[in-house]
Design a protein around this motif. Sequence first.
Motif, PDB file in Angstrom:
ATOM      1  N   ARG A  34       0.871  -1.095   0.063  1.00 43.95           N
ATOM      2  CA  ARG A  34       0.054   0.029  -0.082  1.00 43.95           C
ATOM      3  C   ARG A  34       0.852   1.178  -0.017  1.00 43.95           C
ATOM      4  O   ARG A  34       1.295   1.785   1.084  1.00 43.95           O
ATOM      5  CB  ARG A  34      -0.872   0.031   1.327  1.00 43.95           C
ATOM      6  CG  ARG A  34      -1.923   1.031   1.215  1.00 43.95           C
ATOM      7  CD  ARG A  34      -2.811   1.194   2.193  1.00 43.95           C
ATOM      8  NE  ARG A  34      -3.819   2.041   2.123  1.00 43.95           N
ATOM      9  CZ  ARG A  34      -3.811   3.415   2.529  1.00 43.95           C
ATOM     10  NH1 ARG A  34      -2.547   3.647   3.289  1.00 43.95           N
ATOM     11  NH2 ARG A  34      -4.649   4.266   2.453  1.00 43.95           N
ATOM     12  N   ALA A  35       1.092   1.756  -1.200  1.00 46.97           N
ATOM     13  CA  ALA A  35       1.998   2.992  -1.459  1.00 46.97           C
ATOM     14  C   ALA A  35       1.611   3.978  -0.430  1.00 46.97           C
ATOM     15  O   ALA A  35       1.977   4.982   0.240  1.00 46.97           O
ATOM     16  CB  ALA A  35       1.753   3.593  -2.702  1.00 46.97           C
ATOM     17  N   VAL A  56       7.552   7.049  -1.273  1.00 46.47           N
ATOM     18  CA  VAL A  56       6.976   6.390  -2.082  1.00 46.47           C
ATOM     19  C   VAL A  56       7.707   6.019  -3.398  1.00 46.47           C
ATOM     20  O   VAL A  56       7.812   4.900  -3.959  1.00 46.47           O
ATOM     21  CB  VAL A  56       5.530   6.830  -2.491  1.00 46.47           C
ATOM     22  CG1 VAL A  56       4.873   6.287  -3.820  1.00 46.47           C
ATOM     23  CG2 VAL A  56       4.604   7.006  -1.538  1.00 46.47           C
ATOM     24  N   PRO A  57       8.319   7.004  -4.124  1.00 48.28           N
ATOM     25  CA  PRO A  57       9.284   6.743  -5.080  1.00 48.28           C
ATOM     26  C   PRO A  57      10.396   5.670  -4.882  1.00 48.28           C
ATOM     27  O   PRO A  57      10.427   4.823  -5.806  1.00 48.28           O
ATOM     28  CB  PRO A  57       9.811   8.196  -5.570  1.00 48.28           C
ATOM     29  CG  PRO A  57       8.800   9.052  -4.952  1.00 48.28           C
ATOM     30  CD  PRO A  57       8.414   8.312  -3.698  1.00 48.28           C
ATOM     31  N   ALA A  58      11.043   5.891  -4.004  1.00 51.55           N
ATOM     32  CA  ALA A  58      12.061   4.812  -3.374  1.00 51.55           C
ATOM     33  C   ALA A  58      11.569   3.457  -3.344  1.00 51.55           C
ATOM     34  O   ALA A  58      11.959   2.452  -3.506  1.00 51.55           O
ATOM     35  CB  ALA A  58      12.609   5.191  -1.937  1.00 51.55           C
ATOM     36  N   ALA A  59      10.292   3.337  -2.579  1.00 50.29           N
ATOM     37  CA  ALA A  59       9.437   2.082  -2.564  1.00 50.29           C
ATOM     38  C   ALA A  59       9.135   1.307  -4.003  1.00 50.29           C
ATOM     39  O   ALA A  59       9.360   0.024  -4.127  1.00 50.29           O
ATOM     40  CB  ALA A  59       8.131   2.112  -1.548  1.00 50.29           C
ATOM     41  N   VAL A  60       8.875   2.137  -4.853  1.00 51.25           N
ATOM     42  CA  VAL A  60       8.282   1.902  -6.155  1.00 51.25           C
ATOM     43  C   VAL A  60       9.511   1.352  -6.941  1.00 51.25           C
ATOM     44  O   VAL A  60       9.597   0.339  -7.351  1.00 51.25           O
ATOM     45  CB  VAL A  60       7.528   2.929  -6.819  1.00 51.25           C
ATOM     46  CG1 VAL A  60       7.334   2.448  -8.364  1.00 51.25           C
ATOM     47  CG2 VAL A  60       6.142   3.181  -6.262  1.00 51.25           C
ATOM     48  N   LEU A  61      10.710   2.272  -6.961  1.00 52.71           N
ATOM     49  CA  LEU A  61      12.041   1.601  -7.678  1.00 52.71           C
ATOM     50  C   LEU A  61      12.547   0.583  -6.834  1.00 52.71           C
ATOM     51  O   LEU A  61      13.263  -0.427  -7.577  1.00 52.71           O
ATOM     52  CB  LEU A  61      12.922   2.785  -7.580  1.00 52.71           C
ATOM     53  CG  LEU A  61      14.135   2.786  -8.600  1.00 52.71           C
ATOM     54  CD1 LEU A  61      13.671   2.417  -9.932  1.00 52.71           C
ATOM     55  CD2 LEU A  61      15.093   3.971  -8.415  1.00 52.71           C
ATOM     56  N   SER A  62      12.469   0.535  -5.530  1.00 51.29           N
ATOM     57  CA  SER A  62      12.794  -0.860  -4.813  1.00 51.29           C
ATOM     58  C   SER A  62      12.032  -1.807  -5.237  1.00 51.29           C
ATOM     59  O   SER A  62      12.534  -3.130  -5.767  1.00 51.29           O
ATOM     60  CB  SER A  62      12.648  -0.545  -3.340  1.00 51.29           C
ATOM     61  OG  SER A  62      13.476   0.474  -2.848  1.00 51.29           O
ATOM     62  N   ALA A  63      10.933  -1.886  -5.456  1.00 47.13           N
ATOM     63  CA  ALA A  63       9.841  -2.829  -6.077  1.00 47.13           C
ATOM     64  C   ALA A  63      10.593  -3.264  -7.457  1.00 47.13           C
ATOM     65  O   ALA A  63      10.569  -4.780  -7.782  1.00 47.13           O
ATOM     66  CB  ALA A  63       8.755  -2.576  -6.192  1.00 47.13           C
ATOM     67  N   ILE A  64      10.682  -2.380  -8.318  1.00 49.85           N
ATOM     68  CA  ILE A  64      11.221  -2.761  -9.675  1.00 49.85           C
ATOM     69  C   ILE A  64      12.473  -3.493  -9.563  1.00 49.85           C
ATOM     70  O   ILE A  64      12.607  -4.464 -10.200  1.00 49.85           O
ATOM     71  CB  ILE A  64      11.318  -1.468 -10.664  1.00 49.85           C
ATOM     72  CG1 ILE A  64      10.011  -0.983 -10.924  1.00 49.85           C
ATOM     73  CG2 ILE A  64      11.954  -1.906 -11.804  1.00 49.85           C
ATOM     74  CD1 ILE A  64      10.224   0.464 -11.251  1.00 49.85           C
ATOM     75  N   GLU A  82       1.004  -0.595 -11.192  1.00 47.38           N
ATOM     76  CA  GLU A  82      -0.251   0.072 -10.866  1.00 47.38           C
ATOM     77  C   GLU A  82      -0.306   1.376 -10.264  1.00 47.38           C
ATOM     78  O   GLU A  82       0.277   1.499  -9.171  1.00 47.38           O
ATOM     79  CB  GLU A  82      -1.272  -0.986 -10.310  1.00 47.38           C
ATOM     80  CG  GLU A  82      -2.601  -0.463  -9.757  1.00 47.38           C
ATOM     81  CD  GLU A  82      -3.173  -1.202  -8.575  1.00 47.38           C
ATOM     82  OE1 GLU A  82      -4.279  -0.621  -8.213  1.00 47.38           O
ATOM     83  OE2 GLU A  82      -2.670  -1.983  -8.111  1.00 47.38           O
ATOM     84  N   GLY A  83      -1.126   2.291 -10.619  1.00 47.33           N
ATOM     85  CA  GLY A  83      -0.967   3.719 -10.175  1.00 47.33           C
ATOM     86  C   GLY A  83      -2.061   3.830  -9.182  1.00 47.33           C
ATOM     87  O   GLY A  83      -2.907   2.869  -9.117  1.00 47.33           O
ATOM     88  N   GLN A  84      -2.097   4.967  -8.440  1.00 51.40           N
ATOM     89  CA  GLN A  84      -3.292   5.244  -7.706  1.00 51.40           C
ATOM     90  C   GLN A  84      -3.908   6.704  -7.834  1.00 51.40           C
ATOM     91  O   GLN A  84      -3.216   7.232  -8.396  1.00 51.40           O
ATOM     92  CB  GLN A  84      -2.905   4.923  -6.284  1.00 51.40           C
ATOM     93  CG  GLN A  84      -2.227   3.646  -5.870  1.00 51.40           C
ATOM     94  CD  GLN A  84      -3.458   2.690  -5.858  1.00 51.40           C
ATOM     95  OE1 GLN A  84      -4.531   2.851  -5.650  1.00 51.40           O
ATOM     96  NE2 GLN A  84      -3.017   1.576  -6.340  1.00 51.40           N
ATOM     97  N   ARG A 124      -3.538  12.821  -4.757  1.00 51.32           N
ATOM     98  CA  ARG A 124      -3.022  13.337  -5.983  1.00 51.32           C
ATOM     99  C   ARG A 124      -1.432  13.149  -5.948  1.00 51.32           C
ATOM    100  O   ARG A 124      -0.739  13.163  -6.752  1.00 51.32           O
ATOM    101  CB  ARG A 124      -3.449  14.701  -6.611  1.00 51.32           C
ATOM    102  CG  ARG A 124      -5.045  14.635  -7.058  1.00 51.32           C
ATOM    103  CD  ARG A 124      -5.421  15.949  -7.147  1.00 51.32           C
ATOM    104  NE  ARG A 124      -5.111  16.780  -8.136  1.00 51.32           N
ATOM    105  CZ  ARG A 124      -5.346  18.155  -8.268  1.00 51.32           C
ATOM    106  NH1 ARG A 124      -6.454  18.769  -7.537  1.00 51.32           N
ATOM    107  NH2 ARG A 124      -4.765  18.921  -9.279  1.00 51.32           N
ATOM    108  N   GLY A 125      -1.236  13.573  -4.820  1.00 50.84           N
ATOM    109  CA  GLY A 125       0.138  13.507  -4.369  1.00 50.84           C
ATOM    110  C   GLY A 125       0.770  12.324  -4.547  1.00 50.84           C
ATOM    111  O   GLY A 125       2.023  11.762  -4.992  1.00 50.84           O
ATOM    112  N   LEU A 126       0.135  11.339  -4.054  1.00 49.56           N
ATOM    113  CA  LEU A 126       0.417  10.032  -3.954  1.00 49.56           C
ATOM    114  C   LEU A 126       0.586   9.395  -5.583  1.00 49.56           C
ATOM    115  O   LEU A 126       1.481   8.559  -5.806  1.00 49.56           O
ATOM    116  CB  LEU A 126      -0.574   9.118  -3.288  1.00 49.56           C
ATOM    117  CG  LEU A 126      -0.392   7.539  -3.468  1.00 49.56           C
ATOM    118  CD1 LEU A 126       0.788   7.087  -2.572  1.00 49.56           C
ATOM    119  CD2 LEU A 126      -1.675   6.874  -2.644  1.00 49.56           C
ATOM    120  N   SER A 127      -0.368   9.840  -6.431  1.00 47.78           N
ATOM    121  CA  SER A 127      -0.263   9.376  -7.772  1.00 47.78           C
ATOM    122  C   SER A 127       0.768   9.852  -8.363  1.00 47.78           C
ATOM    123  O   SER A 127       1.550   9.309  -9.261  1.00 47.78           O
ATOM    124  CB  SER A 127      -1.536  10.013  -8.524  1.00 47.78           C
ATOM    125  OG  SER A 127      -1.643   9.605  -9.685  1.00 47.78           O
TER     126      SER A 127
END
Length: 351
Positions: A209-210, A218-226, A241-243, A255-258
């Motif tokens: 859950r971002a 959040v960006p670090a978590a997404v890039l870590s996931a990649i 998947e975006g939010q 909107r900031g999360l997206s």
Amino acid sequence: MYSVDSVKELQDLNPYIVVGCGGGGEKFSNLEGIETVGFIDDDPRKQGTLFCGLKVSSSLEECLEEVSAKSIVIMLPIGAEGAALKYAVKAIDSGLNVVCSFRSLPVSENPSLSKFASAKNVQIKEIGPRLDVVEKIAGIAPERSCEVLPKISYTPKAPVIFVGGTSQECGKRTTTKALGIESAKRGLTPAIISTDEMGLEEPTDFNFRAGSLSAMDVPAAVLSAIKYVEEVKNPDIIFIEGQSSLTEKGNPHPRGLSAAILIGAAPDAVIIGHRPNHPYREPRGIVEEIRAIEAVEPTKVVGISINLKNAGLDMDECYFEHTYGLPVQDVYNNGASKLLDAIFDFLEEKE
């Protein structure tokens, strides 16, 4: 007790040795009235070079042989707490005052340092997250900073596709899964990363859950996931998947999360979802969302996933293709083959 409230408190501890030759170190040195006499960094590539006009030393001992200082300031990133603690102990033992930040070494979590500083008759202060100000103006604040993940730098091997949308509940999760299913049908190995606690269905590889993270993390978590999914799966293509939406009206909070997920994904291409006549959301629309996505990241929206649950009788794939000039597919009824074709056509054009 230990939090710095004004630059005057910092000026009283001049001159400084700065630990950390990055943005934080430069920013601190540029504060009004701050006198910096030396820099230290553990990175061998920086040692011996000039940073802000001063030579970078490899250790506190080396720096103290060349300059005289009253204090050190530790400006290291999250994830470098061990190094920060080492420098703080050495500085206090050498009779120097210590200024640190909540990112590098929260004083509240290291009470033994405070006792050590008191025993050595020096000061230890923290440039804090100013949650006290947030509580004053908003009435509530976290007990501690929510920014906890170390920053990451990584270049994916596989193309990354971001699935955004014009609103919440417009079909992003369904579209992401459909793209993964279609990729597998073609003999590819897709990786599907969900950023929602509801992303539990196959063929999603994993979900988190971002929205539980700070926008900084959040960006670090997404890039870590990649990075993680490439190490364990070696995929041919990655779908994220975006939010929410960058432009949805009436609900500004996500909107900031997206934007943070989009920035972390740094996608090669984007598919956006749209639900016309949404019953309980207020999307601005497809044109606005495309413009916003391509303004935030240097990427390209290459297709539209349409959710026709609430559409009028005159709305179908052809209507939206004619209106917006992009490939359009109703993934709920027709899968995602046309959208995947659009992605690969664009990727081939980029090469």
